[in-house]
Design a protein around this motif. Structure first.
Motif, PDB file in Angstrom:
ATOM      1  N   VAL A 286      -2.766  -0.944  -5.335  1.00 18.93           N
ATOM      2  CA  VAL A 286      -1.852  -1.921  -4.738  1.00 18.93           C
ATOM      3  C   VAL A 286      -0.727  -2.263  -5.712  1.00 18.93           C
ATOM      4  O   VAL A 286      -0.977  -2.542  -6.891  1.00 18.93           O
ATOM      5  CB  VAL A 286      -2.603  -3.216  -4.361  1.00 18.93           C
ATOM      6  CG1 VAL A 286      -1.639  -4.251  -3.787  1.00 18.93           C
ATOM      7  CG2 VAL A 286      -3.724  -2.922  -3.368  1.00 18.93           C
ATOM      8  N   VAL A 287       0.499  -2.246  -5.205  1.00 18.59           N
ATOM      9  CA  VAL A 287       1.661  -2.710  -5.963  1.00 18.59           C
ATOM     10  C   VAL A 287       2.465  -3.629  -5.047  1.00 18.59           C
ATOM     11  O   VAL A 287       2.860  -3.224  -3.951  1.00 18.59           O
ATOM     12  CB  VAL A 287       2.552  -1.545  -6.448  1.00 18.59           C
ATOM     13  CG1 VAL A 287       3.782  -2.080  -7.164  1.00 18.59           C
ATOM     14  CG2 VAL A 287       1.766  -0.604  -7.360  1.00 18.59           C
ATOM     15  N   VAL A 288       2.697  -4.846  -5.497  1.00 14.91           N
ATOM     16  CA  VAL A 288       3.467  -5.823  -4.716  1.00 14.91           C
ATOM     17  C   VAL A 288       4.728  -6.180  -5.497  1.00 14.91           C
ATOM     18  O   VAL A 288       4.664  -6.453  -6.699  1.00 14.91           O
ATOM     19  CB  VAL A 288       2.657  -7.107  -4.441  1.00 14.91           C
ATOM     20  CG1 VAL A 288       3.368  -7.958  -3.392  1.00 14.91           C
ATOM     21  CG2 VAL A 288       1.247  -6.790  -3.998  1.00 14.91           C
ATOM     22  N   ALA A 289       5.867  -6.165  -4.812  1.00 13.68           N
ATOM     23  CA  ALA A 289       7.138  -6.596  -5.398  1.00 13.68           C
ATOM     24  C   ALA A 289       7.910  -7.367  -4.326  1.00 13.68           C
ATOM     25  O   ALA A 289       7.447  -7.498  -3.187  1.00 13.68           O
ATOM     26  CB  ALA A 289       7.938  -5.392  -5.907  1.00 13.68           C
ATOM     27  N   GLU A 290       9.072  -7.846  -4.666  1.00 12.53           N
ATOM     28  CA  GLU A 290       9.836  -8.665  -3.723  1.00 12.53           C
ATOM     29  C   GLU A 290      10.274  -7.877  -2.496  1.00 12.53           C
ATOM     30  O   GLU A 290      10.401  -8.437  -1.404  1.00 12.53           O
ATOM     31  CB  GLU A 290      11.055  -9.266  -4.425  1.00 12.53           C
ATOM     32  CG  GLU A 290      10.717 -10.276  -5.513  1.00 12.53           C
ATOM     33  CD  GLU A 290      10.016 -11.516  -4.979  1.00 12.53           C
ATOM     34  OE1 GLU A 290      10.137 -11.784  -3.755  1.00 12.53           O
ATOM     35  OE2 GLU A 290       9.346 -12.213  -5.763  1.00 12.53           O
ATOM     36  N   THR A 291      10.527  -6.573  -2.667  1.00 14.38           N
ATOM     37  CA  THR A 291      10.953  -5.738  -1.544  1.00 14.38           C
ATOM     38  C   THR A 291      10.117  -4.461  -1.499  1.00 14.38           C
ATOM     39  O   THR A 291       9.516  -4.056  -2.506  1.00 14.38           O
ATOM     40  CB  THR A 291      12.437  -5.328  -1.672  1.00 14.38           C
ATOM     41  OG1 THR A 291      12.583  -4.472  -2.816  1.00 14.38           O
ATOM     42  CG2 THR A 291      13.330  -6.559  -1.827  1.00 14.38           C
ATOM     43  N   ASP A 292      10.108  -3.814  -0.341  1.00 14.18           N
ATOM     44  CA  ASP A 292       9.410  -2.536  -0.220  1.00 14.18           C
ATOM     45  C   ASP A 292       9.999  -1.506  -1.176  1.00 14.18           C
ATOM     46  O   ASP A 292       9.275  -0.726  -1.805  1.00 14.18           O
ATOM     47  CB  ASP A 292       9.526  -2.014   1.212  1.00 14.18           C
ATOM     48  CG  ASP A 292       8.717  -2.826   2.208  1.00 14.18           C
ATOM     49  OD1 ASP A 292       7.918  -3.682   1.777  1.00 14.18           O
ATOM     50  OD2 ASP A 292       8.889  -2.602   3.425  1.00 14.18           O
ATOM     51  N   GLU A 293      11.314  -1.484  -1.259  1.00 15.44           N
ATOM     52  CA  GLU A 293      11.976  -0.488  -2.095  1.00 15.44           C
ATOM     53  C   GLU A 293      11.583  -0.649  -3.559  1.00 15.44           C
ATOM     54  O   GLU A 293      11.305   0.334  -4.266  1.00 15.44           O
ATOM     55  CB  GLU A 293      13.506  -0.595  -1.951  1.00 15.44           C
ATOM     56  CG  GLU A 293      14.044  -0.220  -0.573  1.00 15.44           C
ATOM     57  CD  GLU A 293      13.773  -1.280   0.492  1.00 15.44           C
ATOM     58  OE1 GLU A 293      13.445  -2.441   0.135  1.00 15.44           O
ATOM     59  OE2 GLU A 293      13.880  -0.952   1.690  1.00 15.44           O
ATOM     60  N   GLU A 294      11.543  -1.881  -4.045  1.00 20.57           N
ATOM     61  CA  GLU A 294      11.182  -2.125  -5.433  1.00 20.57           C
ATOM     62  C   GLU A 294       9.725  -1.748  -5.696  1.00 20.57           C
ATOM     63  O   GLU A 294       9.397  -1.149  -6.719  1.00 20.57           O
ATOM     64  CB  GLU A 294      11.417  -3.595  -5.788  1.00 20.57           C
ATOM     65  CG  GLU A 294      11.060  -3.989  -7.208  1.00 20.57           C
ATOM     66  CD  GLU A 294      11.988  -3.389  -8.254  1.00 20.57           C
ATOM     67  OE1 GLU A 294      11.731  -3.608  -9.456  1.00 20.57           O
ATOM     68  OE2 GLU A 294      12.963  -2.701  -7.885  1.00 20.57           O
ATOM     69  N   ALA A 295       8.859  -2.083  -4.765  1.00 17.85           N
ATOM     70  CA  ALA A 295       7.441  -1.767  -4.950  1.00 17.85           C
ATOM     71  C   ALA A 295       7.218  -0.261  -4.991  1.00 17.85           C
ATOM     72  O   ALA A 295       6.433   0.234  -5.814  1.00 17.85           O
ATOM     73  CB  ALA A 295       6.622  -2.397  -3.829  1.00 17.85           C
ATOM     74  N   ARG A 296       7.891   0.473  -4.145  1.00 24.67           N
ATOM     75  CA  ARG A 296       7.732   1.928  -4.142  1.00 24.67           C
ATOM     76  C   ARG A 296       8.371   2.556  -5.370  1.00 24.67           C
ATOM     77  O   ARG A 296       7.850   3.542  -5.912  1.00 24.67           O
ATOM     78  CB  ARG A 296       8.306   2.516  -2.847  1.00 24.67           C
ATOM     79  CG  ARG A 296       7.513   2.117  -1.613  1.00 24.67           C
ATOM     80  CD  ARG A 296       8.120   2.679  -0.338  1.00 24.67           C
ATOM     81  NE  ARG A 296       8.100   4.127  -0.314  1.00 24.67           N
ATOM     82  CZ  ARG A 296       7.024   4.859   0.008  1.00 24.67           C
ATOM     83  NH1 ARG A 296       5.879   4.256   0.333  1.00 24.67           N
ATOM     84  NH2 ARG A 296       7.082   6.164   0.020  1.00 24.67           N
ATOM     85  N   ARG A 297       9.488   1.992  -5.816  1.00 25.61           N
ATOM     86  CA  ARG A 297      10.124   2.508  -7.033  1.00 25.61           C
ATOM     87  C   ARG A 297       9.195   2.374  -8.231  1.00 25.61           C
ATOM     88  O   ARG A 297       9.129   3.261  -9.097  1.00 25.61           O
ATOM     89  CB  ARG A 297      11.427   1.741  -7.302  1.00 25.61           C
ATOM     90  CG  ARG A 297      12.205   2.259  -8.520  1.00 25.61           C
ATOM     91  CD  ARG A 297      13.351   1.335  -8.876  1.00 25.61           C
ATOM     92  NE  ARG A 297      12.892   0.040  -9.390  1.00 25.61           N
ATOM     93  CZ  ARG A 297      12.439  -0.146 -10.625  1.00 25.61           C
ATOM     94  NH1 ARG A 297      12.371   0.861 -11.494  1.00 25.61           N
ATOM     95  NH2 ARG A 297      12.036  -1.350 -11.006  1.00 25.61           N
ATOM     96  N   ILE A 298       8.449   1.287  -8.275  1.00 33.30           N
ATOM     97  CA  ILE A 298       7.503   1.058  -9.363  1.00 33.30           C
ATOM     98  C   ILE A 298       6.204   1.834  -9.135  1.00 33.30           C
ATOM     99  O   ILE A 298       5.672   2.484 -10.036  1.00 33.30           O
ATOM    100  CB  ILE A 298       7.179  -0.447  -9.472  1.00 33.30           C
ATOM    101  CG1 ILE A 298       8.415  -1.242  -9.873  1.00 33.30           C
ATOM    102  CG2 ILE A 298       6.031  -0.693 -10.454  1.00 33.30           C
ATOM    103  CD1 ILE A 298       8.240  -2.748  -9.706  1.00 33.30           C
ATOM    104  N   GLY A 299       5.703   1.765  -7.910  1.00 40.58           N
ATOM    105  CA  GLY A 299       4.343   2.207  -7.644  1.00 40.58           C
ATOM    106  C   GLY A 299       4.149   3.699  -7.535  1.00 40.58           C
ATOM    107  O   GLY A 299       3.164   4.241  -8.066  1.00 40.58           O
ATOM    108  N   ILE A 300       5.059   4.398  -6.865  1.00 41.59           N
ATOM    109  CA  ILE A 300       4.828   5.821  -6.616  1.00 41.59           C
ATOM    110  C   ILE A 300       4.816   6.638  -7.906  1.00 41.59           C
ATOM    111  O   ILE A 300       3.880   7.426  -8.134  1.00 41.59           O
ATOM    112  CB  ILE A 300       5.834   6.364  -5.592  1.00 41.59           C
ATOM    113  CG1 ILE A 300       5.536   5.756  -4.212  1.00 41.59           C
ATOM    114  CG2 ILE A 300       5.767   7.893  -5.520  1.00 41.59           C
ATOM    115  CD1 ILE A 300       6.520   6.139  -3.129  1.00 41.59           C
TER     116      ILE A 300
END
Length: 355
Positions: free
Chosen positions: A238-252
């Motif tokens: 699980v990765v949570v950020a303020e936006t979907d784009e930010e979370a995917r940029r970090i998480g993937i």
């Protein structure tokens, strides 16, 4: 009500940074305690840096001393690598140190990394039978006030009364891992809850439905089935950020790097020795970001958690610090999850109190 926990599984690629990552891990445990995470799960992996603290039994003592409320569980202790009497003693001590906060997650040991068995001088083919014999010994050790004798394939023992006596009676809460549907159904027929590895939501729903059906067929009533479902957990990254784009940029990228690191040493061992425990013709669900990673804003993550809640399982084991992700990024993700996602799944009274 869906419950949430954290799988503290910190990677350390550089041996010179082990101490730093272990210190980060203890800080993450304190943060989870502060934020109200229900359970902190610890892993056991050796020699490859995939889990910096390596030994969950030793590290659990540090976590219990550093926290006040959070439960500390194993996901899982690799029982086949331990002497069962020694492990039973250690866990009884942890149960006392935590005053009942210990959750004893048991498994046979890794199904992938042959070097873990080689490093302990144990044939990997014996892992399952060692686990099954050891589990029985541990349960006897905790519940035999007069001591007991054991004559088995791997251990011949004459055990006096175990000390310390477990804090939790008759013994610490035990839960078993099941990485396959067959394993889950075996536990269902015994009327036991289980820990499920990373799978797609579709597979999770099908496996849990089969688990419930097998338990009912074995003669367990609806109340017992419900209790086992409530006490079972499924694992997600699980990765949570303020936006979907930010979370995917970090998480993937972190998720993909983590998967590469986890298979690197076993592939090297295969090249050098020609030994592989499990051949995979296609990437399993645990290695596919679209199936094994939940990355998004609080709203997106909450929607994915609602899908898991619909399967009827009691809790989710969330891995927040993935691969090379730094401690600060993981901490922000945990805090946002606990403040903006978890409250949506609390019981109505708890939500009203929070408001």
């Amino acid at each position: 009500m869906l419950r949430f926990s954290n799988f503290l599984f910190p990677e350390s690629r550089d041996p010179d940074r082990d101490a730093e990552v272990i210190a980060d891990s203890l800080a993450e445990a304190r943060l989870c305690d502060e934020l109200g995470v229900e359970v902190l799960w610890l892993a056991e992996h050796h020699f490859d840096g995939n889990c910096a603290y390596v030994d969950p039994v030793t590290f659990a003592a540090a976590v219990l001393a550093a926290t006040k409320r959070i439960k500390v569980g194993f996901a899982v202790a690799q029982v086949s690598l331990h002497h069962p009497t020694r492990l039973a003693e250690q866990l009884a001590l942890l149960d006392n140190l935590g005053k009942g906060r210990l959750v004893v997650g048991l498994g046979r040991g890794t199904a992938y990394n042959v070097y873990e068995y080689q490093g302990y001088g144990i044939p990997h083919e014996e892992a399952l039978e060692r686990y099954e014999e050891a589990e029985g010994i541990m349960l006897k050790a905790w519940t035999s006030p007069e001591g007991f004798t054991h004559q088995g394939k791997h251990w011949t023992l004459k055990v006096p009364r175990l000390r310390p006596t477990p804090y939790t009676r008759p013994h610490p809460f035990v839960i078993r891992a099941a990485s396959s549907e067959q394993g889950a159904l075996h536990l269902a027929r015994r009327g036991l809850p289980f820990l499920m590895n990373v799978q797609s939501n579709e597979t999770t729903a099908k496996r849990l439905a089969a688990y419930r059906a097998a338990m009912a067929e074995a003669g367990f009533d609806a109340a017992h089935v419900a209790r086992c479902m409530e006490e079972s957990w499924v694992w997600r990254n699980v990765v949570v950020a303020e936006t979907d784009e930010e979370a995917r940029r970090i998480g993937i990228p972190a998720f993909e790097a983590m998967q590469e690191h986890r298979k690197a040493l076993r592939e090297r061992i295969y090249v050098e020795q020609g030994i592989i425990m499990r051949k995979e013709d296609a990437p399993p669900a645990r290695a596919q970001a679209e199936l094994a990673l939940i990355a998004g804003s609080p709203e997106t993550v909450a929607a994915r958690m609602a899908e898991i809640e619909a399967t009827g399982v009691g809790g989710v084991i969330c891995s927040f610090r993935l691969g090379p992700m730094d401690a600060g990024t993981a901490a922000r993700s945990i805090r946002l999850f606990m403040e903006a996602v978890a409250p949506r799944f609390a019981a109505p009274a708890a939500r009203a109190a929070a408001d």
